[in-house]
Motif scaffolding. Structure first.
Motif: not given
Ligand SMILES: [Zn+2]
Length: 227
Positions: A132-133, A151-152, A156-159
């Motif tokens: 994630c940049h 999701t696997p 999209t970054c979960a954070r």
């Protein structure tokens, strides 16, 4: 208390070194050394100017970086363990690390751990991993830390919700070059550690990261309580 153990985490690309170091480093008594975070930005920029340099940093930069990092860790009474994510990378770096530990923290144990994983599984993991940049502001826009997706199969970054990217060094040609370099240097690293009296433990990396962290964490706790 004080610094009692230094654990170099070794192994080929995509074996899970950074994931393991991140999991273990969550404990506040442990620090994670990453060479690229300890060298000046202009040195990092220079490492990317030629494809065959592959992030190689001169020992005249590595030596003081390692020493000042260990000195600070040794002076900080709350730090008990230093984990080294993918360091040392050469036989010469191994020797300078050994010398630095002996000089700076003579009572400290060195326990190198080498992750083992077959080529097919490594390539599969490299293809799947994302960075994630946005979460990792890398000085040369080459983030390395494994990022979690919502999701696997999502990008999209979960954070932070940003778009994730493949890691630059995981592009097939670079990945192959990095794997070859690891293959070429691994014997010198093992021999240098072993000859200095620090045998390299191996760890099967074909198991869940949580299980690997549990195994190495148990070793760290055992060491720090008996040191
Ligand atoms: Zn993010």
């Amino acid at each position: 208390m004080g610094l009692s153990i230094v654990v170099p985490i070794l192994g080929p690309p995509a074996a899970g070194k950074s994931t393991l170091a991140l999991a273990l480093g969550a404990d506040p008594s442990r620090r994670v050394f990453r060479l690229r975070e300890q060298v000046p930005v202009d040195v990092l920029v220079a490492t990317t100017s030629a494809a065959d340099r592959l992030g190689w940093v001169d020992d005249s930069v590595v030596d003081p970086a390692v020493r000042s990092y260990l000195e600070e860790a040794a002076e900080n009474g709350d730090v008990d363990a230093v984990l080294m994510d993918n360091f040392p990378g050469t036989g010469d770096q191994t020797q300078l690390l050994i010398d630095a530990v002996v000089d700076i923290a003579p009572g400290c144990v060195l326990e190198p751990v080498e992750l083992l994983l077959d080529d097919r599984t490594r390539r599969r993991r490299a293809k799947r991993r994302r960075v994630c940049h946005s979460c990792e502001k890398d000085p040369i826009s080459d983030p390395r830390m494994p990022a979690e997706a919502t999701t696997p199969h999502s990008w999209t970054c979960a954070r932070c919700g940003s778009l994730l990217h493949p890691r630059r060094g995981d592009a097939p040609s670079l990945f192959a070059a990095r794997s070859r370099r690891h293959q070429d240097s691994t014997d010198a690293i093992r021999t240098t550690f072993t000859n200095a009296g620090y045998p390299v433990s191996t760890l099967n990396a074909n198991q869940p990261p949580s299980e690997m962290a549990r195994l190495v964490g148990a070793m760290l706790n055992h060491r720090s309580h008996t040191a």
